[in-house]
Design a protein around this motif. Structure first.
Motif, PDB file in Angstrom:
ATOM      1  N   ALA A  40      52.929  39.101  45.747  1.00  0.00           N
ATOM      2  CA  ALA A  40      51.519  38.821  45.459  1.00  0.00           C
ATOM      3  C   ALA A  40      51.238  39.003  43.970  1.00  0.00           C
ATOM      4  O   ALA A  40      51.702  39.960  43.353  1.00  0.00           O
ATOM      5  CB  ALA A  40      50.628  39.754  46.275  1.00  0.00           C
ATOM      6  N   PRO A  41      50.463  38.076  43.367  1.00  0.00           N
ATOM      7  CA  PRO A  41      50.103  38.225  41.955  1.00  0.00           C
ATOM      8  C   PRO A  41      49.109  39.360  41.750  1.00  0.00           C
ATOM      9  O   PRO A  41      48.405  39.762  42.676  1.00  0.00           O
ATOM     10  CB  PRO A  41      49.484  36.875  41.604  1.00  0.00           C
ATOM     11  N   VAL A  42      49.049  39.856  40.518  1.00  0.00           N
ATOM     12  CA  VAL A  42      48.179  40.990  40.192  1.00  0.00           C
ATOM     13  C   VAL A  42      47.430  40.696  38.902  1.00  0.00           C
ATOM     14  O   VAL A  42      48.007  40.182  37.943  1.00  0.00           O
ATOM     15  CB  VAL A  42      49.006  42.288  40.031  1.00  0.00           C
ATOM     16  N   ILE A  43      46.130  41.021  38.886  1.00  0.00           N
ATOM     17  CA  ILE A  43      45.318  40.981  37.662  1.00  0.00           C
ATOM     18  C   ILE A  43      45.087  42.415  37.204  1.00  0.00           C
ATOM     19  O   ILE A  43      44.679  43.270  37.985  1.00  0.00           O
ATOM     20  CB  ILE A  43      43.960  40.293  37.909  1.00  0.00           C
ATOM     21  N   ASP A  44      45.318  42.654  35.915  1.00  0.00           N
ATOM     22  CA  ASP A  44      45.140  44.013  35.398  1.00  0.00           C
ATOM     23  C   ASP A  44      43.673  44.334  35.128  1.00  0.00           C
ATOM     24  O   ASP A  44      43.204  45.429  35.410  1.00  0.00           O
ATOM     25  CB  ASP A  44      45.946  44.185  34.109  1.00  0.00           C
ATOM     26  N   SER A  45      42.921  43.359  34.570  1.00  0.00           N
ATOM     27  CA  SER A  45      41.527  43.639  34.208  1.00  0.00           C
ATOM     28  C   SER A  45      40.772  42.339  33.986  1.00  0.00           C
ATOM     29  O   SER A  45      41.362  41.277  33.778  1.00  0.00           O
ATOM     30  CB  SER A  45      41.457  44.504  32.937  1.00  0.00           C
ATOM     31  N   VAL A  46      39.436  42.449  34.009  1.00  0.00           N
ATOM     32  CA  VAL A  46      38.541  41.332  33.693  1.00  0.00           C
ATOM     33  C   VAL A  46      37.411  41.875  32.822  1.00  0.00           C
ATOM     34  O   VAL A  46      36.872  42.956  33.095  1.00  0.00           O
ATOM     35  CB  VAL A  46      37.939  40.692  34.964  1.00  0.00           C
ATOM     36  N   GLY A 117      49.268  29.984  45.020  1.00  0.00           N
ATOM     37  CA  GLY A 117      49.560  28.798  45.803  1.00  0.00           C
ATOM     38  C   GLY A 117      49.951  29.115  47.232  1.00  0.00           C
ATOM     39  O   GLY A 117      49.969  28.231  48.095  1.00  0.00           O
ATOM     40  N   THR A 118      50.270  30.387  47.479  1.00  0.00           N
ATOM     41  CA  THR A 118      50.651  30.813  48.820  1.00  0.00           C
ATOM     42  C   THR A 118      49.789  31.954  49.326  1.00  0.00           C
ATOM     43  O   THR A 118      49.266  31.920  50.441  1.00  0.00           O
ATOM     44  CB  THR A 118      52.131  31.249  48.862  1.00  0.00           C
ATOM     45  N   ILE A 119      49.618  32.970  48.490  1.00  0.00           N
ATOM     46  CA  ILE A 119      48.845  34.140  48.891  1.00  0.00           C
ATOM     47  C   ILE A 119      47.942  34.593  47.755  1.00  0.00           C
ATOM     48  O   ILE A 119      48.224  34.366  46.580  1.00  0.00           O
ATOM     49  CB  ILE A 119      49.754  35.321  49.324  1.00  0.00           C
ATOM     50  N   TYR A 120      46.841  35.244  48.147  1.00  0.00           N
ATOM     51  CA  TYR A 120      45.975  35.896  47.178  1.00  0.00           C
ATOM     52  C   TYR A 120      46.572  37.258  46.842  1.00  0.00           C
ATOM     53  O   TYR A 120      47.208  37.905  47.676  1.00  0.00           O
ATOM     54  CB  TYR A 120      44.564  36.079  47.733  1.00  0.00           C
ATOM     55  N   GLY A 121      46.340  37.673  45.596  1.00  0.00           N
ATOM     56  CA  GLY A 121      46.876  38.950  45.157  1.00  0.00           C
ATOM     57  C   GLY A 121      45.800  39.982  44.912  1.00  0.00           C
ATOM     58  O   GLY A 121      44.678  39.890  45.429  1.00  0.00           O
ATOM     59  N   GLN A 122      46.150  40.949  44.094  1.00  0.00           N
ATOM     60  CA  GLN A 122      45.234  42.053  43.776  1.00  0.00           C
ATOM     61  C   GLN A 122      44.268  41.619  42.687  1.00  0.00           C
ATOM     62  O   GLN A 122      44.675  41.253  41.590  1.00  0.00           O
ATOM     63  CB  GLN A 122      46.037  43.261  43.315  1.00  0.00           C
TER      64      GLN A 122
END
Length: 218
Positions: A40-46, A117-122
């Motif tokens: 799963a992909p991960v975003i560190d911050s926004v 493209g397959t799964i949502y991440g954090q």
């Protein structure tokens, strides 16, 4: 054959018996490829940024995504969920949000989810920002009547009054009669302050009850 599964790898151990008169042979080890896994992909911050030097009802906010991680280096897309005062904003699903429908004092934040493209991440939630008070403004001021004298005094008319927050705008007037300055809260200068032959100008300052806008001089 003996199958042993360890760390997602299949380990095949083949044992062959030696002849009675032969020395034992070493076990033959064959490593098979690891199973393919999608991480799963991960975003560190926004973070939120404004197209103006401040955050007002005239501003547009943008969601700036910080470091992101996808172990397979896939192209990521993002889903945006904008919040106004901790409530989900309807129909706001893009990377930017206009604040034209907001009010000063509103708190705005955005939650962003990555998708490979397959799964949502954090996902990540931004810090909230607050819509500030917008300053009132004037386009111009005009003096009248055509004949200004001690009998009638002088009048000034503010024109093009604008307050983006729709606050009530009041004015302070600074009348310059020659070298003398007279301050009033009314748009009328009594004739007793006028002197024949002296120049007359007026500086008008708008105020929305919280702050003053830029003044305009006749």
């Amino acid at each position: 054959m003996i199958w042993n599964r360890f760390n997602n790898s299949a380990l095949l151990v083949a044992l062959s018996a030696a002849a009675c008169t032969s020395a034992p042979k070493e076990a033959e080890v064959i490593l098979l490829p690891e199973e393919t896994l999608n991480h799963a992909p991960v975003i560190d911050s926004v973070a939120l940024s404004s197209n103006e030097a401040g955050i007002f009802v005239t501003s547009t906010l943008a969601a700036d995504i910080g470091p992101r991680l996808d172990a397979e280096n896939q192209d990521l897309s993002f889903t945006y969920h904008w919040l106004i005062n901790n409530q989900l904003a309807a129909n706001e699903i893009g990377p930017t949000m206009s604040l034209s429908g907001g009010h000063k004092g509103d708190r705005i934040a955005v939650f962003v989810l990555p998708y490979d493209g397959t799964i949502y991440g954090q996902g990540a939630l931004s810090d909230a920002v607050t819509i500030a008070n917008s300053l009132p403004s004037l386009a111009s001021v005009s003096l009248g009547p055509t004949s200004i004298d001690k009998n009638h005094g002088a009048l000034v008319q503010p024109q093009g009054v604008l307050d983006p927050d729709n606050d009530r705008v009041a004015f302070t007037f600074f009348w310059s009669v020659g070298a003398t300055v007279v301050q009033t809260q009314e748009a009328h200068l009594p004739g007793r302050y006028l002197t024949a032959g002296e120049s007359l100008t007026v500086r008008v300052v708008p105020n929305d009850g919280e702050a003053e806008g830029e003044s305009v001089t006749s």
